[in-house]
Structures are given as C-alpha cells and as structure tokens.
Design a protein around this motif. Structure first.
Motif, PDB file in Angstrom:
ATOM      1  N   GLY A   1       2.999   0.190   8.403  1.00 26.64           N
ATOM      2  CA  GLY A   1       1.921  -0.560   7.779  1.00 26.64           C
ATOM      3  C   GLY A   1       0.545  -0.214   8.303  1.00 26.64           C
ATOM      4  O   GLY A   1      -0.434  -0.896   7.979  1.00 26.64           O
ATOM      5  N   ALA A   2       0.422   0.860   9.094  1.00 27.61           N
ATOM      6  CA  ALA A   2      -0.863   1.207   9.684  1.00 27.61           C
ATOM      7  C   ALA A   2      -1.200   2.691   9.587  1.00 27.61           C
ATOM      8  O   ALA A   2      -2.375   3.054   9.559  1.00 27.61           O
ATOM      9  CB  ALA A   2      -0.895   0.777  11.152  1.00 27.61           C
TER      10      ALA A   2
ATOM     11  N   ASP B   1       0.849  -1.182   0.000  1.00 23.12           N
ATOM     12  CA  ASP B   1       0.000   0.000   0.000  1.00 23.12           C
ATOM     13  C   ASP B   1       0.886   1.233   0.000  1.00 23.12           C
ATOM     14  O   ASP B   1       1.508   1.576   1.005  1.00 23.12           O
ATOM     15  CB  ASP B   1      -0.909  -0.016   1.237  1.00 23.12           C
ATOM     16  N   LEU B   2       0.953   1.920  -1.115  1.00 19.93           N
ATOM     17  CA  LEU B   2       1.849   3.060  -1.269  1.00 19.93           C
ATOM     18  C   LEU B   2       1.436   4.255  -0.415  1.00 19.93           C
ATOM     19  O   LEU B   2       2.170   5.241  -0.304  1.00 19.93           O
ATOM     20  CB  LEU B   2       1.951   3.471  -2.741  1.00 19.93           C
ATOM     21  N   TYR B   3       0.252   4.175   0.192  1.00 22.04           N
ATOM     22  CA  TYR B   3      -0.228   5.285   1.022  1.00 22.04           C
ATOM     23  C   TYR B   3       0.213   5.157   2.476  1.00 22.04           C
ATOM     24  O   TYR B   3       0.065   6.110   3.244  1.00 22.04           O
ATOM     25  CB  TYR B   3      -1.756   5.360   0.974  1.00 22.04           C
ATOM     26  N   LEU B   4       0.731   3.982   2.852  1.00 16.57           N
ATOM     27  CA  LEU B   4       1.055   3.730   4.252  1.00 16.57           C
ATOM     28  C   LEU B   4       2.519   4.001   4.567  1.00 16.57           C
ATOM     29  O   LEU B   4       3.406   3.830   3.727  1.00 16.57           O
ATOM     30  CB  LEU B   4       0.723   2.281   4.611  1.00 16.57           C
TER      31      LEU B   4
ATOM     32  N   VAL C   1       3.690  10.427  12.629  1.00 18.06           N
ATOM     33  CA  VAL C   1       4.418   9.229  12.215  1.00 18.06           C
ATOM     34  C   VAL C   1       4.116   8.081  13.178  1.00 18.06           C
ATOM     35  O   VAL C   1       4.181   8.251  14.394  1.00 18.06           O
ATOM     36  CB  VAL C   1       5.942   9.495  12.192  1.00 18.06           C
ATOM     37  N   GLY C   2       3.769   6.927  12.607  1.00 14.44           N
ATOM     38  CA  GLY C   2       3.628   5.722  13.411  1.00 14.44           C
ATOM     39  C   GLY C   2       2.568   5.777  14.483  1.00 14.44           C
ATOM     40  O   GLY C   2       2.683   5.120  15.516  1.00 14.44           O
TER      41      GLY C   2
ATOM     42  N   LEU D   1      -3.538  10.151  14.280  1.00 14.75           N
ATOM     43  CA  LEU D   1      -3.881  10.678  12.961  1.00 14.75           C
ATOM     44  C   LEU D   1      -5.393  10.716  12.777  1.00 14.75           C
ATOM     45  O   LEU D   1      -5.945  11.708  12.282  1.00 14.75           O
ATOM     46  CB  LEU D   1      -3.242   9.835  11.861  1.00 14.75           C
ATOM     47  N   ALA D   2      -6.080   9.654  13.178  1.00 12.59           N
ATOM     48  CA  ALA D   2      -7.533   9.602  13.039  1.00 12.59           C
ATOM     49  C   ALA D   2      -8.203  10.718  13.836  1.00 12.59           C
ATOM     50  O   ALA D   2      -9.160  11.356  13.373  1.00 12.59           O
ATOM     51  CB  ALA D   2      -8.055   8.242  13.491  1.00 12.59           C
ATOM     52  N   GLU D   3      -7.694  10.978  15.041  1.00 10.90           N
ATOM     53  CA  GLU D   3      -8.291  12.012  15.886  1.00 10.90           C
ATOM     54  C   GLU D   3      -8.066  13.406  15.304  1.00 10.90           C
ATOM     55  O   GLU D   3      -8.993  14.226  15.253  1.00 10.90           O
ATOM     56  CB  GLU D   3      -7.705  11.921  17.294  1.00 10.90           C
TER      57      GLU D   3
END
Length: 323
Positions: free
Chosen positions: A10-11, A3-6, A20-21, A26-28
């Motif tokens: 990998g998450a 997945d080139l977006y990750l 980062v990581g 990020l969701a919040e």
C-alpha cells in the motif's frame, strides 16, 4: 477505490526496477534516473510536440526507466493531505476529466499565445493562475512536479524568459501549491518572480550556498526542507538575523527563511550582529526587480499559516555566524 499502481504494502509503486516493499529506496533510485533523463532534455532539447502531447512526452522521457505507465494519464482518483496529521486533503481532478480539462487548459493558453511577447512582470502575473490550474489537474500518478516545472521552463524560454526552479525549495513548492489551491495566486506569483528575476534568483542562490556550506559544517538545516524566499515589498517581517553580506541579509522568521535587502534596515543593518532581532517592513527591491504583486493582508496571513504548518517544527536550526 484501491490504487492499482501500488504494491500489496500500500505504499510502494509498482516499478520496472524490481524494488518491492520499499518506497524510500524507490524514491531514491527514481530520483537518480529522473535527474539523468532531465539532463538529456536540457542538453538535447524538448520533444518536438506541443500541448497535451508535450506534457505526456516530458513525463514519458523522465520516468521511462522506472514505470511502465510513464507518459500515461493516471486512472485512479488522487488526493493529498494539506498538512501532516490533517483530515483535510486536496482532491485533484478526477481521472475521467483529465483529457477534457487539459484540452481546455491548453486551449486557453493558446488563446493567450502561450504567454509570448509579454514583459516579465505581466508574464508572471498571467502564468500564476495557469500554474495553479495545471497543478490541480495533476494528470500523472507520480512525477507531476518535475514534469510541470520542466514544462513551464519551456513555456518561459519560448516566451523569452529564463525560469529556474533551482532556488525553489521542496518545502516552498508544497506551501505555495497549497496556497494556490486555496485561491492565493499572489504567493504563486511571488515564487515565480523569485524563479524568473535574475537579482532575486541570484540572492536566493547565495543564501542557499551559505546554507549548504553550513550544513557541511554540521548545521541540521536542509534548505530543501525549509520555506525560503525573498522579502516582498509592503510585507512586514520579524525574525532573527542569521548573516549579511552588504547588500543582502538572511534571517529566520516563524514561517521560514528569508533573504532581504539591507536598505530596508536601520542604518542598512550596520550595527546588527547575527542573532539580532529584526522587525521591519520591506520596501526596497533590487535593480530590475519586477513590480510588487500587492498581496492583500488576508492572502499574507493565509500564506503564513500555510507555511508554518507545512514547515518542520524547528525554523532555523542555524548558529548565526559572523559576516
């Protein structure tokens, strides 16, 4: 295929915010930006484009602060597990087919005049399969749900209807989306009826307010994490009464929380106290309700299984309170 977006973990999606990581952070943060951008659309109006360009423009506006690829179709295959710890997964449209399938989708919608000049019941009936199709195409790497609900809100408003997903929980959206992938558009139609019909929408909002107030007092129930819906005429239900307010009542069933109408209960529920066991068939609808969608037993059973598997293990978690 990678997945080139990750990011390398990998998450976590690569983003413009320097996160980062940490996918949860990020969701919040993403949610805060998107809520603000959505408010701009509600206040200032939608981008002055239509069709595929409108879908892209909505996504770009919502996610412009977070992702470089906001407004662009995904370039990777995408699938989603149907249920936790399940090997079954929904495979969305392949990236090589996104442009074609979306053009076909909008061509069909245009043939039906974007569902304009239809009474609410027919509008919901015809919208349901389109809702399923667009969700299956899933054109963006992230943000499809928010983009699609805003898009459908505009389609409904242009057709003279108010479609509000504010009373549709995340859990219900997940369950109904899965049901739609399996061909059960009647569950989708019922959800859309709850979102478009003022009486059902208002009843759900009162139940949600009750649940939010209960949560402030220590209840573990987050309504967004529960399947919550109004009862559908012709459907049999059983569960535990949580509370009632005269015309409406809230109860917990094995597959979620439901708002029903006391006219469906013996003596309108007069002698029932919170915690009482209920078993009834819904037959009454509030004034102005849309016609029953006539769900078949097979569709109902499939819907119940989907809801039960998507739900958290605890269905209610509420301590019944007096009226």
């Amino acid at each position: 295929m990678d997945d080139l977006y990750l990011q390398s973990d990998g998450a976590t999606l690569t983003n413009k915010l320097g996160i980062v990581g940490n996918p949860q952070l990020l969701a919040e943060v993403e949610a805060d930006y998107v809520i603000s951008r959505e408010a701009e659309i509600r206040e200032n109006g939608y981008p002055q484009v239509s069709g595929v360009a409108l879908l892209k423009a909505i996504h770009k506006h919502l996610y412009q602060d977070v992702y470089e690829w906001a407004g662009e179709f995904r370039r990777v295959a995408l699938s989603k597990q149907a249920f936790d710890n399940s090997e079954d997964a929904t495979a969305f449209s392949h990236p090589s087919r996104l442009a074609l399938e979306l053009q076909q989708f909008f061509d069909r919608l245009a043939v039906q005049n974007n569902l304009n000049n239809l009474p609410p019941a027919i509008f919901v009936e015809r919208l349901a399969p389109y809702f399923v199709t667009l969700n299956h195409i899933h054109p963006f790497r992230e943000g499809n749900g928010r983009t699609q609900t805003l898009f459908w809100r505009k389609i409904a408003r242009d057709a003279g209807h108010e479609l509000s997903f504010s009373v549709i929980s995340r859990e219900r959206m997940i369950a109904v989306s899965i049901a739609g992938e399996l061909g059960n558009t009647t569950s989708v139609a019922h959800m859309l009826s709850d979102a478009i019909e003022p009486a059902r929408r208002a009843a759900l909002q009162r139940a949600i307010t009750f649940l939010e107030n209960a949560r402030k007092k220590g209840s573990p129930v987050d309504w967004q994490e529960r399947f919550i819906a109004t009862t559908a005429p012709g459907q049999a239900y059983e569960g535990q009464l949580i509370g009632k307010n005269g015309q409406e009542f809230l109860f917990a069933s094995s597959d979620g929380l439901y708002v029903g109408w006391t006219k469906d209960l013996p003596q309108h529920g007069k002698d029932l106290a919170p915690g009482s066991f209920l078993a009834f068939e819904a037959s009454w609808s509030p004034p102005g309700a849309l016609p029953d969608h006539g769900r078949s037993a097979t569709a109902d059973q499939r819907h119940d299984r989907l809801s039960a598997q998507v739900q958290r293990p605890s269905r209610s978690g509420l301590t019944p309170e007096p009226d």
